[in-house]
Design a protein around this motif. Structure first.
Motif, PDB file in Angstrom:
ATOM      1  N   HIS A   8       0.838  -1.212   0.000  1.00 25.66           N
ATOM      2  CA  HIS A   8       0.000   0.000   0.000  1.00 25.66           C
ATOM      3  C   HIS A   8       0.870   1.257   0.000  1.00 25.66           C
ATOM      4  CE1 HIS A   8      -4.014  -1.745   0.548  1.00 25.66           C
ATOM      5  NE2 HIS A   8      -3.406  -2.673   1.267  1.00 25.66           N
ATOM      6  N   TYR A  11       2.676   1.681  -3.339  1.00 26.62           N
ATOM      7  CA  TYR A  11       1.729   2.141  -4.355  1.00 26.62           C
ATOM      8  C   TYR A  11       1.554   3.654  -4.271  1.00 26.62           C
ATOM      9  CZ  TYR A  11      -2.759   2.851  -6.695  1.00 26.62           C
ATOM     10  OH  TYR A  11      -3.766   3.318  -7.498  1.00 26.62           O
ATOM     11  N   GLU A  12       1.309   4.167  -3.083  1.00 23.47           N
ATOM     12  CA  GLU A  12       1.110   5.608  -2.903  1.00 23.47           C
ATOM     13  C   GLU A  12       2.379   6.386  -3.254  1.00 23.47           C
ATOM     14  OE1 GLU A  12      -1.642   7.261  -2.462  1.00 23.47           O
ATOM     15  OE2 GLU A  12      -2.848   5.437  -2.259  1.00 23.47           O
ATOM     16  N   LYS A  56      -8.305  -1.643  -3.643  1.00 23.60           N
ATOM     17  CA  LYS A  56      -8.003  -0.206  -3.615  1.00 23.60           C
ATOM     18  C   LYS A  56      -7.742   0.312  -5.026  1.00 23.60           C
ATOM     19  CE  LYS A  56      -4.656   3.043  -1.667  1.00 23.60           C
ATOM     20  NZ  LYS A  56      -3.628   3.208  -0.634  1.00 23.60           N
ATOM     21  N   ILE A  57      -6.916  -0.412  -5.788  1.00 27.14           N
ATOM     22  CA  ILE A  57      -6.583   0.013  -7.149  1.00 27.14           C
ATOM     23  C   ILE A  57      -7.829   0.003  -8.032  1.00 27.14           C
ATOM     24  CG2 ILE A  57      -5.260  -0.585  -9.219  1.00 27.14           C
ATOM     25  CD1 ILE A  57      -3.117  -1.739  -7.261  1.00 27.14           C
ATOM     26  N   HIS A  59     -10.827   0.687  -7.345  1.00 29.63           N
ATOM     27  CA  HIS A  59     -11.717   1.825  -7.077  1.00 29.63           C
ATOM     28  C   HIS A  59     -10.989   3.168  -7.054  1.00 29.63           C
ATOM     29  CE1 HIS A  59     -15.009  -0.889  -6.370  1.00 29.63           C
ATOM     30  NE2 HIS A  59     -14.244  -1.596  -5.549  1.00 29.63           N
ATOM     31  N   ASP A  60      -9.704   3.179  -7.373  1.00 30.41           N
ATOM     32  CA  ASP A  60      -8.907   4.409  -7.339  1.00 30.41           C
ATOM     33  C   ASP A  60      -9.144   5.192  -8.625  1.00 30.41           C
ATOM     34  OD1 ASP A  60      -7.005   6.414  -7.099  1.00 30.41           O
ATOM     35  OD2 ASP A  60      -5.438   5.050  -6.368  1.00 30.41           O
ATOM     36  N   GLU A  61      -9.761   6.367  -8.508  1.00 26.32           N
ATOM     37  CA  GLU A  61     -10.089   7.180  -9.679  1.00 26.32           C
ATOM     38  C   GLU A  61      -8.883   7.920 -10.246  1.00 26.32           C
ATOM     39  OE1 GLU A  61     -13.461   9.613  -8.780  1.00 26.32           O
ATOM     40  OE2 GLU A  61     -14.738   7.876  -8.423  1.00 26.32           O
ATOM     41  N   ARG A  62      -7.739   7.801  -9.593  1.00 18.52           N
ATOM     42  CA  ARG A  62      -6.520   8.450 -10.085  1.00 18.52           C
ATOM     43  C   ARG A  62      -5.827   7.628 -11.154  1.00 18.52           C
ATOM     44  NH1 ARG A  62      -3.395   8.790  -4.530  1.00 18.52           N
ATOM     45  NH2 ARG A  62      -4.200   6.655  -4.537  1.00 18.52           N
ATOM     46  N   LYS A  79      -1.262   6.127 -14.453  1.00 17.75           N
ATOM     47  CA  LYS A  79      -1.707   7.309 -13.707  1.00 17.75           C
ATOM     48  C   LYS A  79      -2.456   8.224 -14.663  1.00 17.75           C
ATOM     49  CE  LYS A  79      -0.074  10.987 -10.675  1.00 17.75           C
ATOM     50  NZ  LYS A  79       1.104  11.543  -9.985  1.00 17.75           N
TER      51      LYS A  79
END
Length: 80
Positions: A8, A11-12, A56-57, A59-62, A79
């Motif tokens: 996690h 990833y960030e 998480k990935i 649902h990640d809108e980024r 990205k």
């Protein structure tokens, strides 16, 4: 490929370091070998971390992502 317990955070950090349009590759995201393991082994901490990161990935809108069922799985993340 890194310490799964820190996926996690990695990833960030990767999202901060790459520019728009950059790609992150994460391996072992399907952990296909573990599907052959016993139920107890599949519930290990590393397996749970990978499942949570996949969610998480997703649902990640980024980002935009795709999962490749090669070996133990690879996720490619762009990205946006």
């Amino acid at each position: 490929d890194a310490n799964k317990n820190d996926y996690h955070e990695y990833y960030e950090l990767a999202l901060q370091l790459i520019r728009k349009g950059g790609v992150i590759a994460i391996d072992n995201t399907l952990q296909t070998q573990r599907w052959l393991a016993s139920q107890t082994e599949r519930q290990g901490a590393g397996h749970q971390v990978v499942r949570e990161l996949n969610e998480k990935i997703l649902h990640d809108e980024r980002v935009s992502m795709c999962m490749l069922p090669i070996g133990s799985g690879m996720t490619l993340i762009e990205k946006l």
